[in-house]
Design an enzyme around this catalytic site. Structure first.
Site, PDB file in Angstrom:
ATOM      1  N   HIS A  11       0.883  -1.050  -0.063  1.00  0.00           N
ATOM      2  CA  HIS A  11       0.145  -0.004  -0.021  1.00  0.00           C
ATOM      3  C   HIS A  11       0.906   1.162  -0.132  1.00  0.00           C
ATOM      4  O   HIS A  11       2.166   1.118   0.397  1.00  0.00           O
ATOM      5  CB  HIS A  11      -1.021  -0.007   1.099  1.00  0.00           C
ATOM      6  CG  HIS A  11      -0.125   0.083   2.666  1.00  0.00           C
ATOM      7  ND1 HIS A  11       0.344   1.246   3.208  1.00  0.00           N
ATOM      8  CD2 HIS A  11       0.155  -0.916   3.534  1.00  0.00           C
ATOM      9  CE1 HIS A  11       0.824   0.946   4.368  1.00  0.00           C
ATOM     10  NE2 HIS A  11       0.750  -0.341   4.649  1.00  0.00           N
ATOM     11  N   GLY A  12       0.055   2.357  -0.186  1.00  0.00           N
ATOM     12  CA  GLY A  12       1.159   3.626  -0.405  1.00  0.00           C
ATOM     13  C   GLY A  12       1.319   4.110   0.996  1.00  0.00           C
ATOM     14  O   GLY A  12       0.755   3.568   2.154  1.00  0.00           O
ATOM     15  N   ASP A  15       0.356   8.335   7.324  1.00  0.00           N
ATOM     16  CA  ASP A  15       1.052   9.296   8.379  1.00  0.00           C
ATOM     17  C   ASP A  15       1.680   8.552   9.321  1.00  0.00           C
ATOM     18  O   ASP A  15       2.790   8.797   9.833  1.00  0.00           O
ATOM     19  CB  ASP A  15       0.051  10.299   8.815  1.00  0.00           C
ATOM     20  CG  ASP A  15      -0.197  11.425   7.844  1.00  0.00           C
ATOM     21  OD1 ASP A  15       0.372  11.771   7.055  1.00  0.00           O
ATOM     22  OD2 ASP A  15      -1.099  12.065   8.215  1.00  0.00           O
ATOM     23  N   PHE A  16       1.286   7.193   9.469  1.00  0.00           N
ATOM     24  CA  PHE A  16       1.592   6.263  10.455  1.00  0.00           C
ATOM     25  C   PHE A  16       3.192   5.892   9.982  1.00  0.00           C
ATOM     26  O   PHE A  16       4.147   5.846  10.952  1.00  0.00           O
ATOM     27  CB  PHE A  16       0.838   5.084  10.896  1.00  0.00           C
ATOM     28  CG  PHE A  16      -0.327   5.486  11.692  1.00  0.00           C
ATOM     29  CD1 PHE A  16      -0.404   5.288  12.991  1.00  0.00           C
ATOM     30  CD2 PHE A  16      -1.547   6.237  11.081  1.00  0.00           C
ATOM     31  CE1 PHE A  16      -1.507   5.582  13.674  1.00  0.00           C
ATOM     32  CE2 PHE A  16      -2.811   6.311  11.854  1.00  0.00           C
ATOM     33  CZ  PHE A  16      -2.603   6.305  13.213  1.00  0.00           C
ATOM     34  N   GLU A  84      -2.321  -7.156   7.306  1.00  0.00           N
ATOM     35  CA  GLU A  84      -1.264  -7.016   7.716  1.00  0.00           C
ATOM     36  C   GLU A  84      -0.871  -7.954   9.081  1.00  0.00           C
ATOM     37  O   GLU A  84      -2.012  -8.343   9.725  1.00  0.00           O
ATOM     38  CB  GLU A  84      -0.511  -5.590   7.990  1.00  0.00           C
ATOM     39  CG  GLU A  84       0.733  -5.366   8.809  1.00  0.00           C
ATOM     40  CD  GLU A  84       2.097  -5.862   7.894  1.00  0.00           C
ATOM     41  OE1 GLU A  84       1.896  -6.988   7.534  1.00  0.00           O
ATOM     42  OE2 GLU A  84       2.850  -4.883   7.686  1.00  0.00           O
TER      43      GLU A  84
END
Length: 207
Positions: A11-12, A15-16, A84
């Protein structure tokens, strides 16, 4: 013999990712501005590929990463097996070598072949591999889907690549990943081969 082509991406950016905060399967974050640019660049580079289907995890950051393809009307399936790894109690926290000996101790266990080890409340690589196997069987049971796009997550991608290519899970660190980096794999009916190893050329204008 026909060859099944699998385009496998992480995935792109979120902020994490930027802040070094663990997401795992329990933090359902969205892409940030940079992540959306990465997704747009990937779409621009690969929109011509005749994908028969798009597969994602259940988490929104994978859906947003392939939004351009879904807007084209391509068939889409989401699978929990692509989620994940769960990092348990560490999800949503920032981890550095100084702050969390348990986290880095578990990573060391994995490199040493102790892949049943996990963080408190989390999953081991062996557990992730077990929940991925039904997805792998599903993927291989559909030869009519000659070219597919799979969007998932960094650690889980490493586990999946070990399974597809026949590597022990202790070797998963050899499979580097990057937000919206691409692995291209071919499947001949008996064997997976890597045609492209972490291709990021499409991202050069997205930084």
């Amino acid at each position: 013999m026909s060859v099944k082509k699998i385009y496998l991406i992480r995935h792109g950016q979120t902020d994490f990712n930027v802040r070094g905060i663990v997401q795992g399967s329990g933090v359902d974050s969205s892409l940030n501005e940079s992540g959306r640019r990465q997704a747009a660049r990937f779409f621009a580079a690969y929109r011509h590929v005749p994908f028969a289907k798009v597969y994602t995890s259940l988490l929104r950051r994978t859906h947003e990463s392939v939004a351009g393809f879904l807007e084209l009307g391509l068939p889409h399936e989401q699978h929990g097996g692509l989620n994940e790894i769960s990092w348990g109690t560490r999800e949503g926290t920032r981890i550095t070598p100084e702050e969390d000996e348990e986290y880095h101790g578990v990573l060391q266990d994995w490199r040493a072949g102790r892949t049943a080890s996990c963080l408190t409340g989390g999953e081991s690589p062996e557990q992730v591999a077990a929940r991925q196997r039904p997805f792998i069987e599903l993927l291989l049971s559909r030869p009519e889907e000659e070219t597919v796009l799979v969007c998932m997550h960094g650690r889980a991608m490493r586990v999946l690549l070990c399974q597809l290519l026949g590597y022990p899970l202790s070797q998963m660190e050899h499979f580097e990943h990057r937000n919206l980096g691409l692995y291209e794999l071919d499947y001949t009916g008996s064997l997976f081969t890597v045609r492209s190893f972490l291709d990021t050329r499409h991202l050069h204008d997205a930084e």
